[in-house]
Motif scaffolding. Structure first.
Motif, PDB file in Angstrom:
ATOM      1  N   ALA A 107      58.048  60.002 -58.074  1.00  0.00           N
ATOM      2  CA  ALA A 107      59.012  59.072 -57.890  1.00  0.00           C
ATOM      3  C   ALA A 107      60.398  59.698 -58.261  1.00  0.00           C
ATOM      4  O   ALA A 107      60.546  60.411 -59.386  1.00  0.00           O
ATOM      5  N   ARG A 134      63.178  57.558 -53.952  1.00  0.00           N
ATOM      6  CA  ARG A 134      62.222  58.352 -53.086  1.00  0.00           C
ATOM      7  C   ARG A 134      60.787  58.288 -53.494  1.00  0.00           C
ATOM      8  O   ARG A 134      60.633  58.975 -54.551  1.00  0.00           O
ATOM      9  N   PHE A 135      59.778  57.872 -52.830  1.00  0.00           N
ATOM     10  CA  PHE A 135      58.670  57.772 -53.364  1.00  0.00           C
ATOM     11  C   PHE A 135      57.556  58.577 -52.814  1.00  0.00           C
ATOM     12  O   PHE A 135      57.320  58.242 -51.495  1.00  0.00           O
ATOM     13  N   PHE A 153      58.884  57.874 -48.864  1.00  0.00           N
ATOM     14  CA  PHE A 153      59.372  56.634 -48.443  1.00  0.00           C
ATOM     15  C   PHE A 153      60.398  56.180 -49.275  1.00  0.00           C
ATOM     16  O   PHE A 153      60.501  56.520 -50.740  1.00  0.00           O
ATOM     17  N   GLY A 155      63.063  53.855 -51.160  1.00  0.00           N
ATOM     18  CA  GLY A 155      63.428  52.224 -51.697  1.00  0.00           C
ATOM     19  C   GLY A 155      64.352  52.051 -52.670  1.00  0.00           C
ATOM     20  O   GLY A 155      65.287  52.993 -52.638  1.00  0.00           O
ATOM     21  N   ARG A 179      60.995  48.244 -59.188  1.00  0.00           N
ATOM     22  CA  ARG A 179      61.320  49.034 -58.155  1.00  0.00           C
ATOM     23  C   ARG A 179      60.903  48.396 -56.571  1.00  0.00           C
ATOM     24  O   ARG A 179      59.952  47.611 -56.733  1.00  0.00           O
ATOM     25  N   VAL A 181      59.526  49.492 -52.860  1.00  0.00           N
ATOM     26  CA  VAL A 181      59.249  50.424 -51.878  1.00  0.00           C
ATOM     27  C   VAL A 181      58.749  49.769 -50.391  1.00  0.00           C
ATOM     28  O   VAL A 181      57.408  49.778 -50.474  1.00  0.00           O
ATOM     29  N   ALA A 184      55.628  50.614 -46.876  1.00  0.00           N
ATOM     30  CA  ALA A 184      55.112  51.977 -47.185  1.00  0.00           C
ATOM     31  C   ALA A 184      53.411  51.901 -47.047  1.00  0.00           C
ATOM     32  O   ALA A 184      53.136  53.241 -46.440  1.00  0.00           O
ATOM     33  N   ASN A 198      53.923  47.021 -50.225  1.00  0.00           N
ATOM     34  CA  ASN A 198      55.233  47.633 -51.184  1.00  0.00           C
ATOM     35  C   ASN A 198      54.404  48.697 -52.175  1.00  0.00           C
ATOM     36  O   ASN A 198      53.364  48.226 -53.013  1.00  0.00           O
ATOM     37  N   GLY A 200      56.196  49.802 -54.589  1.00  0.00           N
ATOM     38  CA  GLY A 200      57.174  49.433 -55.826  1.00  0.00           C
ATOM     39  C   GLY A 200      56.335  48.708 -56.924  1.00  0.00           C
ATOM     40  O   GLY A 200      55.259  48.774 -57.231  1.00  0.00           O
TER      41      GLY A 200
END
Length: 212
Positions: A107, A134-135, A153, A155, A179, A181, A184, A198, A200
Motif C-alpha cells: 500500500a 495505490r494498492f 489498483f 483507491g 481504505r 480499493v 480490484a 474491494n 480495502g
C-alpha cells in the motif's frame, strides 16, 4: 471505524477557540516507522485462501508538517501478505486445491490533512486527513504458474489519529484508517463466488517518528 475518524474532525471544530493563533509556522519533516493491523473488507475470500482476513503490515513514511498553517502532507508505504492454498467454492463450501499460494500486498499512501492541539491537552496533537492509495496485489504458486496474478489498483483512504512526544525528538501515536480499493477483485475464483470486489479495509496503526 468511520465514527472514530469523524470524532477527530468534530473535536477540531468544537475546540477551534482553544487553538494557538499566533504561532509562526515553518514546515517540519518527520520520518516514521509504522506497524499496522489490517482487517480486509474481502474477509471471506482471504479466509478461504489464506485462513485469515487480518494481517500485520510494516512500513514507513514521511510527513511534512505545517505546510500551510496546520496542514500537513504525507507519503507512506507498507507491506503485508500471507501463505495459503488455492481454492474454489462449490455449493457455498470452500474446497482447497492443496496448491500452495503466496499473496503479497503493498500500500502506497499520498495524503494530506489537518493537525490541531487542544489547550486542555497541550502534549497531544490530534489530526485527520484523506488521500489517494495505490494498492499492489500479487499471488504466486510454484506449481501453478499459469494462474499467477498481479496488479496495481487505485483507491482512497481516510484517517484520524493522535500523537504525543515521548523522548526528545521522538514521537509516538496511534491512528485509525478506512481504505477503499473498489473493483480490484471479484472476477474469478473465490472472490467471484463471494461477490467481494474491494481490497480495502480497516487499519489500526502504531507510529513511531523522529522530528527533524
Amino acid at each position: 471505524m468511520r465514527r472514530l475518524i469523524g470524532g477527530f474532525v468534530l473535536a477540531g471544530c468544537v475546540a477551534a477557540p482553544a487553538w494557538a493563533q499566533d504561532r509562526v509556522e515553518t514546515p517540519v519533516f518527520r520520518a516514521y516507522v509504522q506497524f499496522d493491523r489490517v482487517g480486509m473488507s474481502a474477509s471471506q475470500s482471504f479466509e478461504a485462501v489464506l485462513g485469515k482476513s487480518s494481517f500485520m503490515a510494516v512500513g514507513g513514511g514521511i510527513d511534512v508538517i505545517d505546510v500551510w498553517r496546520r496542514v500537513f502532507a504525507r507519503v507512506a508505504l507498507s507491506r503485508m501478505g500471507g501463505d495459503g492454498f488455492r481454492a474454489f467454492v462449490a455449493n457455498g463450501e470452500v474446497v482447497s486445491l492443496n496448491v500452495p499460494i503466496e499473496v503479497r500486498m503493498t500500500a502506497i499512501e499520498v495524503a494530506g490533512g489537518w493537525r490541531f492541539v487542544l489547550r486542555t491537552l497541550p502534549k497531544y496533537t490530534f489530526y485527520g486527513g484523506a488521500g489517494l492509495l495505490r494498492f499492489g496485489y500479487s499471488e504466486k504458486s510454484e506449481f501453478a504458474a499459469g494462474e499467477d496474478n498481479s496488479g496495481g489498483f487505485l483507491g482512497q483512504v481516510i484517517f484520524g489519529g493522535v500523537e504525543v512526544p515521548v523522548w526528545k525528538r521522538v514521537v509516538a501515536g496511534v491512528e485509525a484508517q478506512y481504505r477503499s480499493v473498489p473493483n480490484a477483485i471479484g472476477d474469478e475464483a473465490v472472490s467471484a463466488a463471494f461477490q467481494e470486489t474491494n481490497l480495502g479495509g480497516a487499519v489500526l496503526r502504531v507510529v513511531i517518528g523522529i522530528r527533524k
